[in-house]
Design a protein around this motif. Structure first.
Motif, short mmCIF file in Angstrom:
data_model
loop_
_atom_site.label_atom_id
_atom_site.label_comp_id
_atom_site.label_asym_id
_atom_site.label_seq_id
_atom_site.Cartn_x
_atom_site.Cartn_y
_atom_site.Cartn_z
N PRO A 15 9.81 3.63 4.78
CA PRO A 15 9.86 5.09 4.93
C PRO A 15 9.30 5.85 3.73
CG PRO A 15 12.07 4.20 4.58
CD PRO A 15 11.14 3.03 4.74
N ASP A 16 9.29 5.20 2.56
CA ASP A 16 8.78 5.87 1.36
C ASP A 16 8.46 4.82 0.29
OD1 ASP A 16 11.25 5.21 0.00
OD2 ASP A 16 12.15 6.93 0.99
N ALA A 17 7.81 5.28 -0.76
CA ALA A 17 7.38 4.38 -1.84
C ALA A 17 8.57 3.72 -2.53
CB ALA A 17 6.53 5.13 -2.85
N GLN A 18 9.62 4.48 -2.75
CA GLN A 18 10.81 3.94 -3.41
C GLN A 18 11.35 2.73 -2.64
OE1 GLN A 18 12.40 5.66 -6.22
NE2 GLN A 18 13.50 3.75 -6.47
N SER A 19 11.45 2.85 -1.33
CA SER A 19 11.96 1.75 -0.50
C SER A 19 11.04 0.54 -0.57
CB SER A 19 12.09 2.19 0.96
OG SER A 19 12.97 3.26 1.07
N LEU A 20 9.75 0.78 -0.51
CA LEU A 20 8.79 -0.32 -0.58
C LEU A 20 8.92 -1.04 -1.92
CD1 LEU A 20 5.13 -0.24 0.59
CD2 LEU A 20 5.75 -1.31 -1.55
N LEU A 21 8.97 -0.30 -3.00
CA LEU A 21 9.07 -0.91 -4.32
C LEU A 21 10.41 -1.61 -4.52
CD1 LEU A 21 7.37 1.94 -6.34
CD2 LEU A 21 6.42 -0.34 -5.90
N ASP A 22 11.48 -1.02 -4.00
CA ASP A 22 12.81 -1.62 -4.14
C ASP A 22 12.96 -2.90 -3.33
OD1 ASP A 22 13.64 0.33 -5.90
OD2 ASP A 22 14.75 1.48 -4.40
N SER A 23 12.10 -3.11 -2.35
CA SER A 23 12.21 -4.30 -1.50
C SER A 23 11.98 -5.60 -2.28
CB SER A 23 11.21 -4.23 -0.35
OG SER A 23 9.89 -4.50 -0.80
N GLY A 24 11.22 -5.51 -3.36
CA GLY A 24 10.93 -6.71 -4.14
C GLY A 24 9.96 -7.65 -3.48
N GLY A 25 9.34 -7.23 -2.40
CA GLY A 25 8.47 -8.12 -1.64
C GLY A 25 7.00 -8.02 -1.97
N ILE A 26 6.65 -7.33 -3.06
CA ILE A 26 5.23 -7.20 -3.41
C ILE A 26 5.00 -7.59 -4.86
CG2 ILE A 26 4.83 -5.42 -1.67
CD1 ILE A 26 4.72 -3.38 -4.02
N ASP A 27 3.77 -8.00 -5.12
CA ASP A 27 3.34 -8.31 -6.49
C ASP A 27 2.48 -7.19 -7.06
OD1 ASP A 27 4.39 -11.05 -6.39
OD2 ASP A 27 2.77 -11.39 -4.95
N VAL A 28 1.78 -6.48 -6.16
CA VAL A 28 0.84 -5.42 -6.54
C VAL A 28 1.13 -4.19 -5.70
CG1 VAL A 28 -1.58 -4.71 -6.60
CG2 VAL A 28 -0.97 -7.08 -7.10
N ALA A 29 1.20 -3.04 -6.34
CA ALA A 29 1.29 -1.76 -5.64
C ALA A 29 -0.07 -1.08 -5.72
CB ALA A 29 2.35 -0.87 -6.28
N ALA A 30 -0.69 -0.87 -4.57
CA ALA A 30 -1.95 -0.14 -4.51
C ALA A 30 -1.59 1.32 -4.22
CB ALA A 30 -2.86 -0.70 -3.42
N ILE A 31 -1.76 2.17 -5.21
CA ILE A 31 -1.36 3.57 -5.10
C ILE A 31 -2.58 4.38 -4.71
CG2 ILE A 31 -0.39 5.53 -6.34
CD1 ILE A 31 1.07 3.43 -8.13
N ILE A 88 0.85 -1.19 0.00
CA ILE A 88 0.00 0.00 0.00
C ILE A 88 0.89 1.24 0.00
CG2 ILE A 88 -1.77 1.29 1.25
CD1 ILE A 88 -2.77 -1.43 0.27
N ILE A 89 0.66 2.13 -0.94
CA ILE A 89 1.36 3.41 -0.99
C ILE A 89 0.31 4.49 -0.76
CG2 ILE A 89 2.75 4.97 -2.39
CD1 ILE A 89 3.72 2.47 -3.96
N GLY A 90 0.30 5.03 0.44
CA GLY A 90 -0.69 6.04 0.82
C GLY A 90 -1.78 5.43 1.68
N CYS A 91 -1.84 5.83 2.94
CA CYS A 91 -2.75 5.17 3.89
C CYS A 91 -3.77 6.13 4.47
CB CYS A 91 -1.93 4.53 5.01
SG CYS A 91 -0.77 3.28 4.42
N GLY A 92 -4.35 6.95 3.63
CA GLY A 92 -5.34 7.91 4.10
C GLY A 92 -6.74 7.31 4.20
N ALA A 93 -7.71 8.19 4.16
CA ALA A 93 -9.12 7.79 4.34
C ALA A 93 -9.58 6.77 3.30
CB ALA A 93 -10.01 9.02 4.32
#
Length: 90
Positions: free
Chosen positions: A47-63, A6-11
């Motif tokens: 800490p940020d989207a770049q780190s999450l995406l660089d982790s390689g641990g996801i199949d889907v990015a929910a923006i 998940i990238i962005g955890c608002g309402a």
């Protein structure tokens, strides 16, 4: 198992996406990032989207961020062979 980041955890996440994503039997939210740590769900935080995406641990990015950030975040996710869940604002 489909791993969702998940990238962005608002309402929008807490009101709409989180309840729906948690009902998917073959998908799990495995990571999240947001500038406000208080809004993060109970999953490993980045800490940020770049780190999450660089982790390689996801199949889907929910923006789930403001519209002006969508293009760049989707581009970064697609460059890492991630599927993208992206909605335009209502």
């Amino acid at each position: 198992m489909i791993r969702i980041g998940i990238i962005g955890c608002g309402a929008a996440l807490h009101r709409n996406h989180l309840p729906a994503l948690r009902r998917l039997p073959h998908a799990r939210i495995v990571a999240a990032t947001d500038p406000d740590p208080a809004r993060l769900p109970a999953v490993p935080a980045f800490p940020d989207a770049q780190s999450l995406l660089d982790s390689g641990g996801i199949d889907v990015a929910a923006i789930l961020t403001p519209p002006h950030t969508h293009f760049e975040l989707a581009r970064l996710a697609l460059a890492r062979n991630c599927h993208v869940l992206l909605e335009k604002p209502a």
